[in-house]
Every structure is written in C-alpha cells, then in structure tokens.
Design an enzyme around this catalytic site. Structure first.
Site, PDB file in Angstrom:
ATOM      1  N   GLY A   1       1.454  -2.450  10.270  1.00 32.43           N
ATOM      2  CA  GLY A   1       0.105  -2.910   9.974  1.00 32.43           C
ATOM      3  C   GLY A   1       0.164  -4.046   8.971  1.00 32.43           C
ATOM      4  O   GLY A   1       1.236  -4.415   8.472  1.00 32.43           O
ATOM      5  N   THR A   2      -0.984  -4.605   8.654  1.00 34.39           N
ATOM      6  CA  THR A   2      -1.048  -5.663   7.655  1.00 34.39           C
ATOM      7  C   THR A   2      -0.942  -5.066   6.256  1.00 34.39           C
ATOM      8  O   THR A   2      -0.882  -3.841   6.082  1.00 34.39           O
ATOM      9  CB  THR A   2      -2.381  -6.431   7.755  1.00 34.39           C
ATOM     10  OG1 THR A   2      -3.457  -5.523   7.466  1.00 34.39           O
ATOM     11  CG2 THR A   2      -2.582  -7.022   9.148  1.00 34.39           C
TER      12      THR A   2
ATOM     13  N   ASP B   1      -2.408  -3.806   2.760  1.00 36.44           N
ATOM     14  CA  ASP B   1      -3.638  -3.081   2.402  1.00 36.44           C
ATOM     15  C   ASP B   1      -4.112  -2.086   3.458  1.00 36.44           C
ATOM     16  O   ASP B   1      -5.263  -1.644   3.407  1.00 36.44           O
ATOM     17  CB  ASP B   1      -4.790  -4.054   2.109  1.00 36.44           C
ATOM     18  CG  ASP B   1      -4.574  -4.852   0.839  1.00 36.44           C
ATOM     19  OD1 ASP B   1      -3.861  -4.343  -0.052  1.00 36.44           O
ATOM     20  OD2 ASP B   1      -5.099  -5.966   0.731  1.00 36.44           O
ATOM     21  N   CYS B   2      -3.256  -1.739   4.431  1.00 33.86           N
ATOM     22  CA  CYS B   2      -3.693  -0.763   5.438  1.00 33.86           C
ATOM     23  C   CYS B   2      -3.156   0.636   5.149  1.00 33.86           C
ATOM     24  O   CYS B   2      -3.363   1.548   5.956  1.00 33.86           O
ATOM     25  CB  CYS B   2      -3.300  -1.221   6.843  1.00 33.86           C
ATOM     26  SG  CYS B   2      -1.530  -1.127   7.185  1.00 33.86           S
TER      27      CYS B   2
ATOM     28  N   LYS C   1       0.241   1.686   4.331  1.00 29.84           N
ATOM     29  CA  LYS C   1       1.571   2.072   4.810  1.00 29.84           C
ATOM     30  C   LYS C   1       2.335   2.889   3.769  1.00 29.84           C
ATOM     31  O   LYS C   1       2.875   3.953   4.080  1.00 29.84           O
ATOM     32  CB  LYS C   1       2.372   0.824   5.185  1.00 29.84           C
ATOM     33  CG  LYS C   1       1.790   0.028   6.344  1.00 29.84           C
ATOM     34  CD  LYS C   1       2.648  -1.164   6.701  1.00 29.84           C
ATOM     35  CE  LYS C   1       2.789  -2.134   5.552  1.00 29.84           C
ATOM     36  NZ  LYS C   1       1.481  -2.708   5.119  1.00 29.84           N
ATOM     37  N   SER C   2       2.400   2.392   2.544  1.00 29.94           N
ATOM     38  CA  SER C   2       3.145   3.100   1.506  1.00 29.94           C
ATOM     39  C   SER C   2       2.465   4.418   1.127  1.00 29.94           C
ATOM     40  O   SER C   2       3.127   5.403   0.822  1.00 29.94           O
ATOM     41  CB  SER C   2       3.300   2.215   0.263  1.00 29.94           C
ATOM     42  OG  SER C   2       4.087   1.078   0.551  1.00 29.94           O
TER      43      SER C   2
ATOM     44  N   GLU D   1       8.905  -0.559   3.416  1.00 24.67           N
ATOM     45  CA  GLU D   1       9.198  -1.998   3.409  1.00 24.67           C
ATOM     46  C   GLU D   1      10.307  -2.319   4.411  1.00 24.67           C
ATOM     47  O   GLU D   1      11.207  -3.137   4.147  1.00 24.67           O
ATOM     48  CB  GLU D   1       9.586  -2.479   2.007  1.00 24.67           C
ATOM     49  CG  GLU D   1       8.585  -2.141   0.921  1.00 24.67           C
ATOM     50  CD  GLU D   1       7.251  -2.869   1.068  1.00 24.67           C
ATOM     51  OE1 GLU D   1       7.148  -3.738   1.939  1.00 24.67           O
ATOM     52  OE2 GLU D   1       6.315  -2.567   0.303  1.00 24.67           O
TER      53      GLU D   1
ATOM     54  N   GLN E   1      10.373  -4.034   6.998  1.00 26.00           N
ATOM     55  CA  GLN E   1      10.458  -5.398   7.511  1.00 26.00           C
ATOM     56  C   GLN E   1      11.577  -6.186   6.848  1.00 26.00           C
ATOM     57  O   GLN E   1      12.093  -7.161   7.418  1.00 26.00           O
ATOM     58  CB  GLN E   1       9.133  -6.142   7.330  1.00 26.00           C
ATOM     59  CG  GLN E   1       8.777  -6.518   5.894  1.00 26.00           C
ATOM     60  CD  GLN E   1       8.004  -5.422   5.181  1.00 26.00           C
ATOM     61  OE1 GLN E   1       7.909  -4.295   5.669  1.00 26.00           O
ATOM     62  NE2 GLN E   1       7.431  -5.750   4.034  1.00 26.00           N
TER      63      GLN E   1
END
Length: 250
Positions: free
Chosen positions: A9-10, A12-13, A15-16, A87, A89
């Site tokens: 996702g982008t 602020d969605c 993920k963490s 993280e 990516q």
C-alpha cells in the site's frame, strides 16, 4: 502450509501498524517469530507506526541472509514459526528469494509489508520480486488520502512542498537535506525533503498540498479550474528554475 504474503500500500495506510498487530496475535497464541525491518523512520533496529506504536527488530542489511538467520536461531533451540518483514521494499531481490526458500523448505510463515512503487511510480526491486514470488499479495484496505480527499494511490517526494520526480530512490522519512551547498546558501535556507500521498490525478498534475494552498490564497478566484502547479512557487510546469529557464514536462 506456510505462506509468503506481501501486504502492500501507499504510505499512511497502516502497514507497520498491521505488522505489529500480527506479531502480537501470533505471539499471543504461543508462536515464536522474528521481527525484521530496514530504514525505519524511528532509526535502526526498530519497527514503528505513525500511530505511536514501536518495538525492537533485527535491522536488515545488504549482507543479511534470511535462511541463515532462521537456521542459527533454530540451532540454538529457539522457536521460529514466522517472520515479520517490515519495509520490505528495501530488501534485495536475492533476500526475497531467501524468504521464499524459508517458506517452502522449513515451513515458516513470512509476512512482508512494504510500499510497492517509489516517488517516480517505479517498482522497488524488493517489491517487484515479492509480487513475482508471493503466495498472496494483499493491498491494505485502510485508505490513505490525498489533500483533495480522494483515495491516495501514489507516494510523492517534495522539496519545500514542491513535488520532485528525480533523485535517489531511497531517502528515508522526513529529513532536511542540502542537495547543493552553494544553492542552499544563496537561498539562505536548507531545503526540506518530505513525502506526501496523492491521488493519481494530482500526482500526474504534480499538485501538492502546498501548491493547492497557493492557489487558494490568490485574491481573485477564476471561473474555471486551474492546476495549483501553474501558480508561481508551486514548482509545476512553467515555473522558472534557479537559472531562469522554465520547468518543462518530459
């Protein structure tokens, strides 16, 4: 059976936040796991959420071998049932292949979390390999928002509020950066590099919240829509550069 799942996702969605929640849920059921992260905004060896949640993690380096990380712990008698990989990516394609091997050969679940594309809308190498190898790719349903209120689909990098599409692929967090000391000195300030989530419409038009604010502050309202990036100071097409030449679209 164990799975390799990529949650994408982008910014602020959440993920963490989801990574920390999943780690908590699995540990609460007696499963043993290892948390990994790389280039977290809170610093080395951390997983942090913008909601304020934070915990320790193993920092992933270019030299990290996930197969060895798991085998060393199991040899020491430690239980490893799953891996939390935040993280993701920033991981190398080879490291993603190691994660797939961990799933297939020793039945360890891998939950990877990361941004799919960078500020240029190009896939991160680690994200690309995850999409290619993952058993499942799940786009998070918590929607980040553009300044206009639409669903944000792209991550934009800004310098002093102006969107940029060139530069190093990895610049972590909201940091102060001087790209050129002479230019910064002449401008008498240090350029502030940040990130912003935008809908596709405003990403393609390069209209950031800063540019929209400039347009809203104009004394005269026009009877038709004008992109905020066209106003002086927004950094959009036609805006003069430092050498006097205008910006141009590629």
């Amino acid at each position: 059976m164990a799975e390799l799942i990529f949650f994408s996702g982008t910014m602020d969605c959440g993920k963490s936040t989801l990574a920390l929640q999943m780690d908590y849920n699995h540990r609460a059921r007696g499963r043993g796991g290892v948390r990994f992260s790389r280039n977290d905004r809170a610093g080395e060896s951390r997983i942090s959420s913008r909601l304020g949640l934070e915990t320790d993690a193993v920092e992933v380096l270019d030299s990290t071998d996930f197969w060895e990380e798991v085998m060393v712990r199991r040899t020491q008698g430690r239980r490893v049932d799953y891996l939390i990989c935040d993280e993701a990516q920033f991981y190398t394609p080879v490291q993603v292949e190691q994660l797939a091997k961990v799933v297939d050969e020793i039945d360890v679940d891998v939950f990877a979390f990361g941004i799919t594309a960078d500020f240029r809308t190009r896939l991160f190498p680690g994200s690309q390999r995850l999409i290619e190898l993952a058993d499942r790719v799940q786009v998070l349903q918590v929607e980040a928002l553009c300044w206009c209120g639409r669903r944000a689909t792209h991550n934009a990098r800004t310098v002093d509020g102006v969107m940029v599409t060139e530069g190093a692929q990895v610049v972590v967090g909201d940091v102060d950066m001087v790209a050129d000391a002479a230019t910064a000195q002449a401008a008498e300030h240090v350029p502030v590099v940040g990130y912003e989530t935008l809908c596709r419409r405003h990403f393609m038009r390069r209209v950031t919240a800063h540019g929209a604010k400039l347009m809203a502050q104009q004394d005269e309202l026009l009877p038709f829509e004008v992109d905020a990036c066209l106003w002086r100071g927004s950094g959009g097409p036609g805006e003069p550069r430092g050498d006097g030449s205008p910006h141009s679209e590629a």
